[in-house]
Motif scaffolding. Sequence first.
Motif, PDB file in Angstrom:
ATOM      1  N   ASP A 163       0.842  -1.197   0.000  1.00  0.00           N
ATOM      2  CA  ASP A 163       0.000   0.000   0.000  1.00  0.00           C
ATOM      3  C   ASP A 163       0.877   1.247   0.000  1.00  0.00           C
ATOM      4  O   ASP A 163       2.031   1.211   0.451  1.00  0.00           O
ATOM      5  N   GLU A 164       0.315   2.335  -0.489  1.00  0.00           N
ATOM      6  CA  GLU A 164       1.016   3.611  -0.432  1.00  0.00           C
ATOM      7  C   GLU A 164       0.897   4.196   0.974  1.00  0.00           C
ATOM      8  O   GLU A 164      -0.147   4.120   1.606  1.00  0.00           O
ATOM      9  N   GLU A 165       2.000   4.765   1.456  1.00  0.00           N
ATOM     10  CA  GLU A 165       1.969   5.456   2.734  1.00  0.00           C
ATOM     11  C   GLU A 165       1.153   6.748   2.584  1.00  0.00           C
ATOM     12  O   GLU A 165       1.114   7.362   1.514  1.00  0.00           O
ATOM     13  N   ASP A 166       0.507   7.170   3.666  1.00  0.00           N
ATOM     14  CA  ASP A 166      -0.258   8.415   3.640  1.00  0.00           C
ATOM     15  C   ASP A 166       0.674   9.602   3.398  1.00  0.00           C
ATOM     16  O   ASP A 166       1.736   9.721   4.031  1.00  0.00           O
ATOM     17  N   ASP A 167       0.262  10.476   2.473  1.00  0.00           N
ATOM     18  CA  ASP A 167       0.996  11.739   2.226  1.00  0.00           C
ATOM     19  C   ASP A 167       2.484  11.493   1.971  1.00  0.00           C
ATOM     20  O   ASP A 167       3.347  12.211   2.480  1.00  0.00           O
ATOM     21  N   SER A 168       2.771  10.455   1.217  1.00  0.00           N
ATOM     22  CA  SER A 168       4.167  10.109   0.970  1.00  0.00           C
ATOM     23  C   SER A 168       4.253   9.330  -0.330  1.00  0.00           C
ATOM     24  O   SER A 168       3.281   8.725  -0.777  1.00  0.00           O
ATOM     25  N   ASP A 169       5.442   9.370  -0.937  1.00  0.00           N
ATOM     26  CA  ASP A 169       5.657   8.556  -2.133  1.00  0.00           C
ATOM     27  C   ASP A 169       6.290   7.210  -1.776  1.00  0.00           C
ATOM     28  O   ASP A 169       6.736   6.474  -2.650  1.00  0.00           O
ATOM     29  N   TRP A 172       4.171   0.796   1.953  1.00  0.00           N
ATOM     30  CA  TRP A 172       4.027  -0.027   3.152  1.00  0.00           C
ATOM     31  C   TRP A 172       3.832  -1.468   2.701  1.00  0.00           C
ATOM     32  O   TRP A 172       2.864  -1.783   2.016  1.00  0.00           O
ATOM     33  N   ARG A 189       7.612  -0.402   6.823  1.00  0.00           N
ATOM     34  CA  ARG A 189       7.173   0.952   6.470  1.00  0.00           C
ATOM     35  C   ARG A 189       8.264   1.734   5.720  1.00  0.00           C
ATOM     36  O   ARG A 189       9.449   1.399   5.771  1.00  0.00           O
ATOM     37  N   ASP A 190       7.807   2.788   5.040  1.00  0.00           N
ATOM     38  CA  ASP A 190       8.686   3.808   4.439  1.00  0.00           C
ATOM     39  C   ASP A 190       9.607   3.245   3.365  1.00  0.00           C
ATOM     40  O   ASP A 190      10.761   3.666   3.229  1.00  0.00           O
ATOM     41  N   ARG A 243      -5.778  -3.894  11.372  1.00  0.00           N
ATOM     42  CA  ARG A 243      -4.898  -4.026  10.206  1.00  0.00           C
ATOM     43  C   ARG A 243      -4.346  -5.436  10.061  1.00  0.00           C
ATOM     44  O   ARG A 243      -4.014  -5.866   8.945  1.00  0.00           O
TER      45      ARG A 243
END
Length: 257
Positions: A163-169, A172, A189-190, A243
């Motif tokens: 998944d894409e991290e919130d407010d980030s390129d 996850w 993450r990240d 989750r």
Amino acid sequence: MSNPLYFPAWQRPHWQPSDEEILVQFYVFGEFQPIRVPSAQYGSDGLPEEVELTSHHHSALREWEGYPLKGALGDLFQSDAPEAFEKAMAAPQVLVLRGRFKDSADTGYLRDTFGVLAGLLDIGGVAVLDPQILSLFSADEWRQRYLIKDGAPLRNHVLILRDEEDDSDRLWIHTRGLRKFGRPDISLRDVPAQEIDRAGSLCQRLVELQALGAHFKDGQSLEVDGVFGGVTAELGGGYDDPRFNNTYVALHWPSEP
């Protein structure tokens, strides 16, 4: 089945005694013949005593608050597996298998349970739902995934998501399903997009290590090929965590220097 395939009971070479708990849960949809489940041909001695099997009229189960083919989950299954969803919805009967086990040095419990699942598909089962990996299979799809010579890869028992991290390129990478092995799921993450292959390989390696019995300690450093300084494990979560519905090992990809 003229040439039956047996489920293995993997030894867990990294296993040490722990307080971890193994959980298994499956739904089998169909119209079942009233005969003994032919599980022996799959190397199974029948359901372990820790696993309870209950039979339900599908019409009655639809009224259950936790019925898995309605709401957001139902929409997911209908979208991801429309053929299996249609067969499951049309089935008049549902068998529910649930079990809890103490942490174990081998996976004989999984072999025996999967042998019964395979046998149920031979006597009227048309679909299998594995809620721990959010997956619904038609009978043929389930056989193709798990009835494999020398056993299906451990990877097939776990779901790995991106998944894409919130407010980030960044991304996850996380798993579901390691409760079947009494281990926490993985949360990485990240992850930079250009590192997705390396991160996916790391996640799969950690899945296999845990399925084979490994434990990670809070604060433990893990080496990652090509990543300076590696990553650090942080333990968290619980069965009520939406989750994962499980504990988890949280890892953070290091920031670029």
